[in-house]
Design a protein around this motif. Structure first.
Motif, PDB file in Angstrom:
ATOM      1  N   PRO A   1       0.810  -1.227   0.000  1.00  0.00           N
ATOM      2  CA  PRO A   1       0.000   0.000   0.000  1.00  0.00           C
ATOM      3  C   PRO A   1       0.841   1.274   0.000  1.00  0.00           C
ATOM      4  O   PRO A   1       0.532   2.231  -0.702  1.00  0.00           O
ATOM      5  CB  PRO A   1      -0.824  -0.130   1.287  1.00  0.00           C
ATOM      6  CG  PRO A   1      -0.947  -1.607   1.500  1.00  0.00           C
ATOM      7  CD  PRO A   1       0.363  -2.183   1.040  1.00  0.00           C
ATOM      8  N   LEU A   2       1.930   1.287   0.775  1.00  0.00           N
ATOM      9  CA  LEU A   2       2.766   2.475   0.811  1.00  0.00           C
ATOM     10  C   LEU A   2       3.526   2.653  -0.502  1.00  0.00           C
ATOM     11  O   LEU A   2       3.680   3.779  -0.991  1.00  0.00           O
ATOM     12  CB  LEU A   2       3.761   2.393   1.973  1.00  0.00           C
ATOM     13  CG  LEU A   2       4.683   3.609   2.140  1.00  0.00           C
ATOM     14  CD1 LEU A   2       3.862   4.885   2.371  1.00  0.00           C
ATOM     15  CD2 LEU A   2       5.673   3.389   3.284  1.00  0.00           C
ATOM     16  N   MET A   3       3.992   1.559  -1.103  1.00  0.00           N
ATOM     17  CA  MET A   3       4.691   1.651  -2.375  1.00  0.00           C
ATOM     18  C   MET A   3       3.752   2.166  -3.466  1.00  0.00           C
ATOM     19  O   MET A   3       4.138   3.018  -4.286  1.00  0.00           O
ATOM     20  CB  MET A   3       5.266   0.288  -2.781  1.00  0.00           C
ATOM     21  CG  MET A   3       5.957   0.271  -4.131  1.00  0.00           C
ATOM     22  SD  MET A   3       7.437   1.324  -4.202  1.00  0.00           S
ATOM     23  CE  MET A   3       8.629   0.278  -3.353  1.00  0.00           C
ATOM     24  N   ALA A   4       2.528   1.663  -3.491  1.00  0.00           N
ATOM     25  CA  ALA A   4       1.563   2.127  -4.486  1.00  0.00           C
ATOM     26  C   ALA A   4       1.290   3.620  -4.317  1.00  0.00           C
ATOM     27  O   ALA A   4       1.258   4.382  -5.296  1.00  0.00           O
ATOM     28  CB  ALA A   4       0.264   1.335  -4.367  1.00  0.00           C
ATOM     29  N   TYR A   5       1.104   4.048  -3.063  1.00  0.00           N
ATOM     30  CA  TYR A   5       0.891   5.470  -2.799  1.00  0.00           C
ATOM     31  C   TYR A   5       2.120   6.281  -3.215  1.00  0.00           C
ATOM     32  O   TYR A   5       1.999   7.344  -3.847  1.00  0.00           O
ATOM     33  CB  TYR A   5       0.601   5.683  -1.311  1.00  0.00           C
ATOM     34  CG  TYR A   5       0.671   7.127  -0.879  1.00  0.00           C
ATOM     35  CD1 TYR A   5      -0.348   8.018  -1.208  1.00  0.00           C
ATOM     36  CD2 TYR A   5       1.767   7.601  -0.150  1.00  0.00           C
ATOM     37  CE1 TYR A   5      -0.274   9.354  -0.803  1.00  0.00           C
ATOM     38  CE2 TYR A   5       1.843   8.921   0.257  1.00  0.00           C
ATOM     39  CZ  TYR A   5       0.819   9.799  -0.083  1.00  0.00           C
ATOM     40  OH  TYR A   5       0.899  11.122   0.297  1.00  0.00           O
ATOM     41  N   GLY A   6       3.307   5.778  -2.886  1.00  0.00           N
ATOM     42  CA  GLY A   6       4.537   6.493  -3.209  1.00  0.00           C
ATOM     43  C   GLY A   6       4.746   6.652  -4.702  1.00  0.00           C
ATOM     44  O   GLY A   6       5.113   7.731  -5.178  1.00  0.00           O
ATOM     45  N   LEU A   7       4.509   5.578  -5.462  1.00  0.00           N
ATOM     46  CA  LEU A   7       4.694   5.652  -6.910  1.00  0.00           C
ATOM     47  C   LEU A   7       3.721   6.640  -7.540  1.00  0.00           C
ATOM     48  O   LEU A   7       4.098   7.421  -8.430  1.00  0.00           O
ATOM     49  CB  LEU A   7       4.524   4.266  -7.539  1.00  0.00           C
ATOM     50  CG  LEU A   7       5.668   3.274  -7.301  1.00  0.00           C
ATOM     51  CD1 LEU A   7       5.304   1.905  -7.878  1.00  0.00           C
ATOM     52  CD2 LEU A   7       6.966   3.781  -7.928  1.00  0.00           C
ATOM     53  N   LYS A   8       2.469   6.615  -7.087  1.00  0.00           N
ATOM     54  CA  LYS A   8       1.473   7.544  -7.650  1.00  0.00           C
ATOM     55  C   LYS A   8       1.820   8.983  -7.307  1.00  0.00           C
ATOM     56  O   LYS A   8       1.705   9.883  -8.158  1.00  0.00           O
ATOM     57  CB  LYS A   8       0.067   7.169  -7.155  1.00  0.00           C
ATOM     58  CG  LYS A   8      -0.485   5.906  -7.804  1.00  0.00           C
ATOM     59  CD  LYS A   8      -1.901   5.601  -7.382  1.00  0.00           C
ATOM     60  CE  LYS A   8      -1.944   4.900  -6.041  1.00  0.00           C
ATOM     61  NZ  LYS A   8      -3.316   4.399  -5.719  1.00  0.00           N
ATOM     62  N   ARG A   9       2.256   9.216  -6.082  1.00  0.00           N
ATOM     63  CA  ARG A   9       2.594  10.587  -5.701  1.00  0.00           C
ATOM     64  C   ARG A   9       3.861  11.057  -6.412  1.00  0.00           C
ATOM     65  O   ARG A   9       3.963  12.226  -6.813  1.00  0.00           O
ATOM     66  CB  ARG A   9       2.775  10.683  -4.185  1.00  0.00           C
ATOM     67  CG  ARG A   9       3.084  12.095  -3.729  1.00  0.00           C
ATOM     68  CD  ARG A   9       2.742  12.345  -2.295  1.00  0.00           C
ATOM     69  NE  ARG A   9       3.092  13.709  -1.895  1.00  0.00           N
ATOM     70  CZ  ARG A   9       2.835  14.232  -0.720  1.00  0.00           C
ATOM     71  NH1 ARG A   9       2.205  13.512   0.201  1.00  0.00           N
ATOM     72  NH2 ARG A   9       3.191  15.474  -0.437  1.00  0.00           N
ATOM     73  N   LEU A  10       4.830  10.172  -6.583  1.00  0.00           N
ATOM     74  CA  LEU A  10       6.042  10.543  -7.314  1.00  0.00           C
ATOM     75  C   LEU A  10       5.721  10.872  -8.764  1.00  0.00           C
ATOM     76  O   LEU A  10       6.252  11.834  -9.334  1.00  0.00           O
ATOM     77  CB  LEU A  10       7.072   9.414  -7.240  1.00  0.00           C
ATOM     78  CG  LEU A  10       7.788   9.221  -5.902  1.00  0.00           C
ATOM     79  CD1 LEU A  10       8.628   7.953  -5.918  1.00  0.00           C
ATOM     80  CD2 LEU A  10       8.667  10.439  -5.576  1.00  0.00           C
ATOM     81  N   ALA A  11       4.840  10.074  -9.370  1.00  0.00           N
ATOM     82  CA  ALA A  11       4.464  10.324 -10.766  1.00  0.00           C
ATOM     83  C   ALA A  11       3.762  11.670 -10.904  1.00  0.00           C
ATOM     84  O   ALA A  11       4.047  12.446 -11.825  1.00  0.00           O
ATOM     85  CB  ALA A  11       3.573   9.198 -11.284  1.00  0.00           C
ATOM     86  N   ARG A  12       2.846  11.962  -9.983  1.00  0.00           N
ATOM     87  CA  ARG A  12       2.156  13.256 -10.044  1.00  0.00           C
ATOM     88  C   ARG A  12       3.120  14.413  -9.781  1.00  0.00           C
ATOM     89  O   ARG A  12       2.990  15.496 -10.355  1.00  0.00           O
ATOM     90  CB  ARG A  12       1.009  13.290  -9.031  1.00  0.00           C
ATOM     91  CG  ARG A  12      -0.157  12.393  -9.392  1.00  0.00           C
ATOM     92  CD  ARG A  12      -1.370  12.695  -8.530  1.00  0.00           C
ATOM     93  NE  ARG A  12      -1.123  12.433  -7.111  1.00  0.00           N
ATOM     94  CZ  ARG A  12      -1.369  11.268  -6.513  1.00  0.00           C
ATOM     95  NH1 ARG A  12      -1.891  10.264  -7.218  1.00  0.00           N
ATOM     96  NH2 ARG A  12      -1.128  11.102  -5.229  1.00  0.00           N
ATOM     97  N   GLY A  13       4.097  14.178  -8.916  1.00  0.00           N
ATOM     98  CA  GLY A  13       5.062  15.227  -8.599  1.00  0.00           C
ATOM     99  C   GLY A  13       5.962  15.604  -9.756  1.00  0.00           C
ATOM    100  O   GLY A  13       6.560  16.689  -9.756  1.00  0.00           O
TER     101      GLY A  13
END
Length: 477
Positions: A96-108
């Motif tokens: 769950p944290l990796m999925a959140y991290g990847l999505k936030r990094l992509a948006r960033g």
């Protein structure tokens, strides 16, 4: 299992989904620090964030993931569902944290705030690199199984960086730049060739071809994307063998067509691209590439290492390529493309870095030599072939550049500053031609001139070179 051993409802919810509202505060701080204007702070935040995401993924693999489960995603036709559904499907092996991290990094990657794009891109590439290391079964890899595939990353970028007609121009620009940085991070991570979807052992270069096609599409879409997209293409393709490159070109017709662009229609970014990929382009594509000269029998293009460290490669190995590039005929063919490099003024376009490396043996920018405080750096440089310099100066600088716009005259004076320190006293007259002296005189007479500051720099550089020449003459040892 006793009731005391059962996870609480809060723990189950946190395990199922992580958002900005329930993520660890320290992890959230890492994301904020990625936008710092200080490079060391961005690097520290990226390293700490990647460590936290990797630890979360390792725990997830040990407790929740089936052994041998592979990330979802296809590089062929899009799967059923909308962008968001395809993205979630491709992240099914992530914690769950990796999925959140990847999505936030992509948006960033689409953020123009301070140093966000650089920081998020670095963390994004490093995170994907751990999945690549696991896919290739490296002994030092912190994870034993990949958590996302190249196809999954493409689905992630498509969902998080969607460009629509209802967006403002600035938002569209940021999203498109984010896509370029995301694809560059994917290329740098090594995930494109590491995952089963692009298994090098089976000879498949499908993943590289798909990413190349997307980068070419972005390069051709907007002028402000060209330089970044070309740099990403070089990073993606420069390590491939000629056979692998042939596979990519056969599956990426857009890239193949781009390489065959005529000099009159080519951009400086394309010249930079073909020069950097000269060493691994297949023979049939070299024959159709008009931006590159045809080499004599027995001669070879400069090796890849030459572009990274020119002084480390024997000059005789690149002499035939340099002679062909700076022949009078080829310089005349490149004039339209070279003129377009003035659009990057006051910065020198990267294409000139390649051309000057070919022109000047062991070329090192004067600014770099000064920063290194190496008084012998100038003495170690060898003077370029006077005929090559003469061809460039006569057919491009004197005939075209100096009879055009201020930006193009500024480019001519920039090249003058770079070449003066490496010319011998006998050949410096090639650079100080009548058109150049006329341009310098006009710029120096008028303090309000657009070129006045550049002209003063040229005179300072000339004075330094004369003093050094006299000193060397008086003290030959």
């Amino acid at each position: 299992m006793s009731s005391s051993d059962s996870p609480s409802e809060d723990e189950q919810a946190a395990d199922q989904h992580v958002t900005g509202a329930n993520a660890d505060s320290q992890v959230l701080q890492y994301f904020w620090d990625l936008a710092s204007l200080q490079q060391d702070e961005r690097e520290a935040a990226a390293q700490a964030l990647v460590g936290a995401l990797t630890d979360s993924q390792r725990q997830h693999d040990e407790s929740h993931r089936a052994q041998g489960a592979q990330p979802s995603g296809s590089l062929e036709q899009p799967e059923v569902g909308n962008r968001q559904q395809r993205m979630e499907h491709c992240l099914d092996c992530c914690s769950p944290l990796m999925a959140y991290g990847l999505k936030r990094l992509a948006r960033g990657l689409a953020s123009s705030r301070q140093g966000a794009r650089q920081g998020f891109a670095a963390a994004f590439a490093a995170t994907l690199g751990h999945s690549a290391a696991a896919a290739t079964e490296q002994s030092s890899a912190p994870l034993k199984q990949p958590f996302v595939s190249a196809a999954g990353v493409l689905a992630l970028l498509e969902a998080c960086l969607e460009v629509t007609g209802s967006m403002s121009g600035a938002d569209q620009r940021d999203a498109l730049l984010g896509r370029v940085f995301g694809l560059a991070g994917l290329a740098r991570s090594g995930l494109v060739t590491a995952c089963p979807a692009a298994d090098v052992s089976s000879g498949s270069m499908r993943g590289v071809a798909v990413v190349s096609s997307q980068l070419v599409g972005l390069l051709q879409r907007k002028s402000f994307l060209r330089e970044s997209a070309a740099a990403a293409l070089v990073e993606l393709l420069q390590d491939l063998s000629t056979q692998q490159m042939e596979q990519v070109l056969s599956q990426a017709p857009q890239l193949s067509s781009l390489i065959q662009t005529s000099p009159a229609a080519a951009t400086p970014e394309l010249l930079f691209l073909v020069l950097r990929l000269w060493h691994n382009l297949p023979r049939q594509h070299l024959q159709r590439c008009q931006l590159l000269p045809q080499l004599p029998p027995g001669a070879y293009p400069p090796p890849q290492q030459f572009w990274l460290q020119p002084s480390a490669v024997d000059r005789s190995a690149v002499a035939p390529a340099a002679a062909a590039v700076f022949s009078a005929k080829h310089v005349q063919e490149l004039v339209p493309c070279l003129l377009a490099t003035s659009a990057s003024n006051p910065r020198l376009h990267p294409a000139w870095g390649c051309l000057l490396a070919l022109l000047v043996p062991g070329f090192v920018p004067v600014k770099l030599a000064e920063e290194q405080q190496d008084s012998r750096a100038q003495q170690r440089r060898t003077a370029p072939d006077s005929q090559h310099v003469s061809n460039l100066w006569h057919h491009f600088i004197d005939s075209v550049c100096l009879s055009s716009s201020h930006e193009r005259k500024a480019l001519a004076l920039q090249l003058l500053q770079l070449l003066l320190p490496v010319m011998t006293p006998e050949t410096v007259a090639v650079l100080l031609s009548k058109p150049v002296l006329g341009c310098l005189g006009t710029a120096l007479r008028n303090q309000d001139s657009y070129l006045h500051a550049t002209g003063k720099k040229c005179m300072d550089r000339l004075n330094t070179c004369v003093e050094h020449s006299l000193l060397t003459k008086d003290n030959p040892a």
